[in-house]
Design a protein around this motif. Structure first.
Motif, PDB file in Angstrom:
ATOM      1  N   LEU A  64       1.102  -1.359  -0.019  1.00 42.17           N
ATOM      2  CA  LEU A  64      -0.009  -0.189   0.006  1.00 42.17           C
ATOM      3  C   LEU A  64       1.026   1.143  -0.025  1.00 42.17           C
ATOM      4  CD1 LEU A  64      -2.787  -0.676   2.573  1.00 42.17           C
ATOM      5  CD2 LEU A  64      -2.953  -0.802   0.229  1.00 42.17           C
ATOM      6  N   ASN A  65       0.692   2.401  -0.752  1.00 41.42           N
ATOM      7  CA  ASN A  65       1.244   3.312  -0.868  1.00 41.42           C
ATOM      8  C   ASN A  65       0.530   4.701   0.129  1.00 41.42           C
ATOM      9  OD1 ASN A  65      -0.757   4.585  -2.389  1.00 41.42           O
ATOM     10  ND2 ASN A  65       0.144   4.094  -4.356  1.00 41.42           N
ATOM     11  N   ASP A  66       0.958   5.790   0.146  1.00 42.22           N
ATOM     12  CA  ASP A  66       0.240   6.622   0.953  1.00 42.22           C
ATOM     13  C   ASP A  66      -1.326   6.824   0.778  1.00 42.22           C
ATOM     14  OD1 ASP A  66       2.530   6.953   2.376  1.00 42.22           O
ATOM     15  OD2 ASP A  66       3.020   8.897   1.401  1.00 42.22           O
ATOM     16  N   CYS A  67      -1.751   6.951  -0.547  1.00 45.61           N
ATOM     17  CA  CYS A  67      -2.848   7.052  -1.073  1.00 45.61           C
ATOM     18  C   CYS A  67      -3.713   5.872  -0.300  1.00 45.61           C
ATOM     19  CB  CYS A  67      -3.147   7.305  -2.540  1.00 45.61           C
ATOM     20  SG  CYS A  67      -2.561   8.828  -2.869  1.00 45.61           S
ATOM     21  N   GLY A  68      -3.106   4.595  -0.735  1.00 48.06           N
ATOM     22  CA  GLY A  68      -4.040   3.386  -0.256  1.00 48.06           C
ATOM     23  C   GLY A  68      -4.027   3.315   1.289  1.00 48.06           C
ATOM     24  N   GLU A  69      -3.081   3.573   1.988  1.00 48.42           N
ATOM     25  CA  GLU A  69      -3.350   3.717   3.448  1.00 48.42           C
ATOM     26  C   GLU A  69      -4.377   4.515   3.745  1.00 48.42           C
ATOM     27  OE1 GLU A  69       0.457   4.185   5.257  1.00 48.42           O
ATOM     28  OE2 GLU A  69       1.492   2.341   4.512  1.00 48.42           O
ATOM     29  N   LYS A  70      -4.488   5.607   3.387  1.00 42.80           N
ATOM     30  CA  LYS A  70      -5.347   6.732   3.460  1.00 42.80           C
ATOM     31  C   LYS A  70      -6.942   6.409   3.248  1.00 42.80           C
ATOM     32  CE  LYS A  70      -2.670  11.006   3.087  1.00 42.80           C
ATOM     33  NZ  LYS A  70      -2.666  12.064   2.290  1.00 42.80           N
ATOM     34  N   ALA A  71      -6.858   5.738   2.057  1.00 37.37           N
ATOM     35  CA  ALA A  71      -8.263   5.217   1.601  1.00 37.37           C
ATOM     36  C   ALA A  71      -8.822   4.107   2.307  1.00 37.37           C
ATOM     37  CB  ALA A  71      -8.084   4.837  -0.033  1.00 37.37           C
ATOM     38  N   TYR A  72      -7.994   3.245   2.655  1.00 32.72           N
ATOM     39  CA  TYR A  72      -8.376   1.984   3.500  1.00 32.72           C
ATOM     40  C   TYR A  72      -8.467   2.183   4.884  1.00 32.72           C
ATOM     41  CZ  TYR A  72      -7.672  -0.260  -0.929  1.00 32.72           C
ATOM     42  OH  TYR A  72      -7.599  -0.688  -2.319  1.00 32.72           O
ATOM     43  N   ASP A  73      -8.029   3.290   5.661  1.00 31.67           N
ATOM     44  CA  ASP A  73      -8.167   3.577   7.001  1.00 31.67           C
ATOM     45  C   ASP A  73      -9.387   4.594   7.090  1.00 31.67           C
ATOM     46  OD1 ASP A  73      -7.069   6.187   6.677  1.00 31.67           O
ATOM     47  OD2 ASP A  73      -5.395   5.649   8.076  1.00 31.67           O
ATOM     48  N   GLY A  74      -9.664   5.191   5.977  1.00 29.93           N
ATOM     49  CA  GLY A  74     -10.855   6.039   6.151  1.00 29.93           C
ATOM     50  C   GLY A  74     -10.713   7.413   6.084  1.00 29.93           C
TER      51      GLY A  74
END
Length: 171
Positions: free
Chosen positions: A148-158
């Motif tokens: 997961l990149n920064d965008c993925g981490e943000k998207a998946y943690d809400g």
């Protein structure tokens, strides 16, 4: 019906469900990857370019974008790779299923920590919020996984994704 019979039915059902869940997580969703190509992002063009490889072996699953794992060998030197392709400051490989013998996350992490392997960016946003990471050792062994990149981490943690992230395609 007696309580013992009901308890036995629940116990047998739980056992069957547990075995099925284990099988699906460890074996069921994975499929071999036929596409034998490894790419690294060029420092010049900022686009992924294929590198020469041999002995490619990979698995993936549609159930999750971070289940991809691959192993290969290459004859390219680390010196050439660091001058030509985008390197990463830090990368930690994800565990692979125990039956995928060529990918040992602990051994790869130890080589990365020792400096005998270097991580590179294989492709940015393979799927939304997921980058492909490639680690190559001094002796030419290579390993690939998704992270997961920064965008993925943000998207998946809400948390709010922001403008710096690419647009997420809705199904």
């Amino acid at each position: 019906m007696s309580g013992k019979l009901i308890g036995l039915i629940i116990l047998i059902g739980s056992l069957i469900g547990g075995i099925a869940l284990y099988y699906l997580q460890v074996y069921g969703f994975y499929e071999p990857v036929v596409e034998a190509e490894v790419q690294l992002v060029s420092v010049v063009s900022d686009l992924p370019e294929p590198i020469t490889i041999d002995g490619f072996e990979a698995i993936d699953a549609e159930s999750s974008p971070i289940r991809y794992r691959a192993c290969f060998t290459t004859d390219l030197s680390l010196a050439l790779l660091t001058e030509t392709y985008v390197g990463l400051a830090d990368a930690t490989p994800r565990n692979a299923p125990h039956w995928f013998d060529c990918f040992d996350a602990e051994a790869i992490a130890a080589e990365l920590d020792a400096g005998t392997a270097l991580p590179f960016l294989g492709e940015k946003n393979v799927e939304f919020g997921v980058d492909r990471i490639v680690a190559i050792t001094e002796d030419g062994r290579g390993y690939v996984w998704h992270e997961l990149n920064d965008c993925g981490e943000k998207a998946y943690d809400g948390t709010i994704v922001g403008e710096e992230c690419p647009r997420r395609d809705q199904p």
